[in-house]
Scaffold this motif. Structure first.
Motif, PDB file in Angstrom:
ATOM      1  N   MET A 101       0.836  -1.202   0.000  1.00 19.31           N
ATOM      2  CA  MET A 101       0.000   0.000   0.000  1.00 19.31           C
ATOM      3  C   MET A 101       0.874   1.256   0.000  1.00 19.31           C
ATOM      4  N   LYS A 102       0.246   2.379  -0.230  1.00 17.98           N
ATOM      5  CA  LYS A 102       0.885   3.679  -0.076  1.00 17.98           C
ATOM      6  C   LYS A 102       0.812   4.088   1.391  1.00 17.98           C
ATOM      7  N   GLN A 103       1.956   4.431   1.964  1.00 18.76           N
ATOM      8  CA  GLN A 103       2.040   4.879   3.355  1.00 18.76           C
ATOM      9  C   GLN A 103       2.371   6.368   3.372  1.00 18.76           C
ATOM     10  N   THR A 104       1.606   7.144   4.112  1.00 15.20           N
ATOM     11  CA  THR A 104       1.860   8.574   4.274  1.00 15.20           C
ATOM     12  C   THR A 104       2.233   8.862   5.719  1.00 15.20           C
ATOM     13  N   TYR A 117      13.203   5.438   5.188  1.00  8.65           N
ATOM     14  CA  TYR A 117      12.018   5.559   4.348  1.00  8.65           C
ATOM     15  C   TYR A 117      12.389   5.806   2.882  1.00  8.65           C
ATOM     16  N   GLU A 118      13.530   6.447   2.667  1.00 10.73           N
ATOM     17  CA  GLU A 118      13.956   6.772   1.312  1.00 10.73           C
ATOM     18  C   GLU A 118      14.364   5.521   0.526  1.00 10.73           C
ATOM     19  N   ASP A 122       8.909   4.217  -4.434  1.00 12.34           N
ATOM     20  CA  ASP A 122       7.989   5.339  -4.614  1.00 12.34           C
ATOM     21  C   ASP A 122       8.103   6.408  -3.526  1.00 12.34           C
ATOM     22  N   PHE A 123       9.289   6.544  -2.943  1.00 13.48           N
ATOM     23  CA  PHE A 123       9.457   7.562  -1.898  1.00 13.48           C
ATOM     24  C   PHE A 123       9.258   8.967  -2.480  1.00 13.48           C
ATOM     25  N   LYS A 124       8.591   9.804  -1.693  1.00 19.58           N
ATOM     26  CA  LYS A 124       8.302  11.171  -2.137  1.00 19.58           C
ATOM     27  C   LYS A 124       8.150  12.086  -0.927  1.00 19.58           C
ATOM     28  N   VAL A 125       8.763  13.253  -0.994  1.00 18.93           N
ATOM     29  CA  VAL A 125       8.505  14.300  -0.011  1.00 18.93           C
ATOM     30  C   VAL A 125       7.297  15.087  -0.494  1.00 18.93           C
ATOM     31  N   ILE A 126       6.274  15.184   0.340  1.00 18.77           N
ATOM     32  CA  ILE A 126       5.028  15.829  -0.061  1.00 18.77           C
ATOM     33  C   ILE A 126       5.165  17.348   0.065  1.00 18.77           C
ATOM     34  N   ASN A 127       4.852  18.034  -0.998  1.00 15.36           N
ATOM     35  CA  ASN A 127       4.947  19.485  -1.036  1.00 15.36           C
ATOM     36  C   ASN A 127       4.027  20.121   0.000  1.00 15.36           C
ATOM     37  N   VAL A 139       5.949  12.707   4.153  1.00  9.40           N
ATOM     38  CA  VAL A 139       6.511  11.892   3.079  1.00  9.40           C
ATOM     39  C   VAL A 139       5.563  10.735   2.796  1.00  9.40           C
ATOM     40  N   SER A 140       5.703  10.154   1.613  1.00  2.00           N
ATOM     41  CA  SER A 140       4.940   8.954   1.283  1.00  2.00           C
ATOM     42  C   SER A 140       5.853   7.963   0.577  1.00  2.00           C
ATOM     43  N   PHE A 141       5.496   6.693   0.651  1.00  2.00           N
ATOM     44  CA  PHE A 141       6.279   5.634   0.031  1.00  2.00           C
ATOM     45  C   PHE A 141       5.454   4.365   0.031  1.00  2.00           C
ATOM     46  N   THR A 142       5.935   3.352  -0.657  1.00  2.00           N
ATOM     47  CA  THR A 142       5.266   2.058  -0.680  1.00  2.00           C
ATOM     48  C   THR A 142       5.750   1.214   0.496  1.00  2.00           C
ATOM     49  N   SER A 143       4.801   0.709   1.257  1.00  2.00           N
ATOM     50  CA  SER A 143       5.130  -0.184   2.365  1.00  2.00           C
ATOM     51  C   SER A 143       4.130  -1.329   2.366  1.00  2.00           C
TER      52      SER A 143
END
Length: 411
Positions: A101-104, A117-118, A122-127, A139-143
């Motif tokens: 799933m996507k984890q936020t 987490y990086e 699909d790691f991303k820093v959320i604007n 941040v979000s990523f796949t976990s």
């Protein structure tokens, strides 16, 4: 001295740590080449009624590391476990109990995330324009998450297959390690002094004789389980820094492949109260609604209105509800009550100086033969990190045991 091939290896504990350790032992050349008998001795088994001291079935459980950036050992364990579980999901799907799933992750009061987490897909820093006003960093990523009872039963099946049904799990309360030479134990495992014992007893290490680790303590966790299959993403809000552990106030939403959602949580040090606290239930519901109002389906927010012109815009349904008088009101935590399945309390097996994964002092169980020693390997004290580090610690535990066996010419 008895034949080495007749001396059994004993694993104490049948939670996620004990069962993954058993599997890695059964897969090892030590077991496969030497045909060593293996036994598991445990107070509690996966399909027993829930017990706060058996945290494995009460855990969230999601793969979300707390490893500090400088804690290479914990980062390695957590990363290895994620790799194994992710491959299991990829090969066999959600029948494993795993759900990708996507984890936020949302942070309040600081703007730093854990570097591990990086390393997730699909790691991303959320604007800042995409996160709520009261969130300082996100941040979000796949976990992935785990349905504990499904996964644990899968492990039991693998143990049976790997051992050809020969590995026996004994329900027995072992008062001490030296009790392994007691006639009642020998009646179960045979008359030969164990070659090794691997201690995977979690919080039981506090009172297990010959271990009695006073660094072990309970971190009480209370959660709410609901049914909400429309939620397929995970959310966590962290207030305060993790500081290399499960610190600060963490509010989390953990979906499972079977449609259950775990809402939490608490972190209550040295708290042994085994029942849910009503005040905590209300607090958990309030906090989780704050970070994920989509938990409440629209039909529980507002009843259908007879006049179509009075219908609310769909986007407003996540923010408001209509009372019997037609007056708009704020969503309340009570809106979640129809979805509640049960309330759970578990004691995380925490340890002041971190997970104990090391070789202990050899046991002498036969006082008539001082040379026939039993190797002791410790693998306990994982705190809230048991599910996300289990495979990594299992592999290290078996590696330590293999080194001890070969190094002392036990085989």
């Amino acid at each position: 001295m008895s034949s080495n091939t007749e001396r059994p290896i004993i694993i104490l504990g049948a939670g996620i740590i004990g069962l993954t350790t058993a599997i890695r032992l059964l897969e090892s050349s030590l077991y496969q080449d030497k045909n060593i008998p293996v036994h598991i001795i445990a107070d509690h088994l996966p399909n027993d009624p829930l017990d706060p001291k058996y945290a494995s079935t009460i855990a969230g459980a999601h793969h979300l590391s707390f490893a500090d950036d400088d804690d290479e050992r914990q980062r390695r364990w957590d990363k290895r476990t994620f790799q194994i579980m992710y491959k299991e999901w990829k090969d066999e799907g959600e029948s494993t109990g795993l759900m990708v799933m996507k984890q936020t992750e949302m942070f309040v009061g600081h703007t730093k995330h854990l570097k591990i987490y990086e390393e997730h897909p699909d790691f991303k820093v959320i604007n800042h324009t995409e996160r709520p006003d009261n969130i300082d960093h996100s941040v979000s990523f796949t976990s992935l998450t785990i349905t504990p009872i499904t996964y644990l039963n899968r492990l039991l099946k693998r143990i049976s297959e790997l051992s050809g049904g020969k590995l026996i799990i004994h329900r027995y309360h072992l008062p001490s390690l030296t009790y392994l030479s007691h006639p009642s134990i020998q009646a179960m495992i045979g008359p030969h002094i164990p070659l090794a014992v691997i201690v995977c007893v979690g919080i039981g290490a506090l009172n297990l004789g010959d271990v009695e680790d006073k660094n072990v303590f309970s971190t009480r966790g209370q959660v709410v389980k609901i049914k909400a299959p429309w939620i397929r993403s995970g959310y966590t809000r962290q207030i305060g820094t993790l500081d290399g552990g499960e610190n600060g106030e963490r509010t989390y939403i953990i979906p499972r492949s079977n449609g259950e959602i775990i809402l939490g949580g608490t972190r209550e040090l040295n708290d042994w109260f085994p029942y849910p606290r009503q005040s905590t239930i209300k607090d958990i519901l309030k906090r989780t609604i704050e970070i994920c109002p989509d938990l409440i389906p629209n039909h529980l927010i507002a009843p259908a209105l007879s006049n179509p012109q009075d219908q609310l815009p769909l986007e407003d349904l996540n923010k408001t509800k209509i009372g019997h008088t037609g007056i708009t009101k704020s969503i309340s935590p009570e809106s979640l009550e129809p979805l509640i399945i049960e309330h759970l309390v578990g004691f995380r097996p925490s340890r002041k100086i971190g997970t104990r994964l090391e070789r202990g002092k050899d046991l002498i169980l036969d006082q008539n033969d001082q040379n026939e020693k039993t190797i002791v390997i410790h693998n306990y004290g994982h705190g809230g990190a048991g599910w996300q580090s289990c495979w990594g610690t299992a592999e290290d535990a078996i590696s330590l045991m293999n080194e001890a066996v070969v190094g002392r010419s036990y085989i």
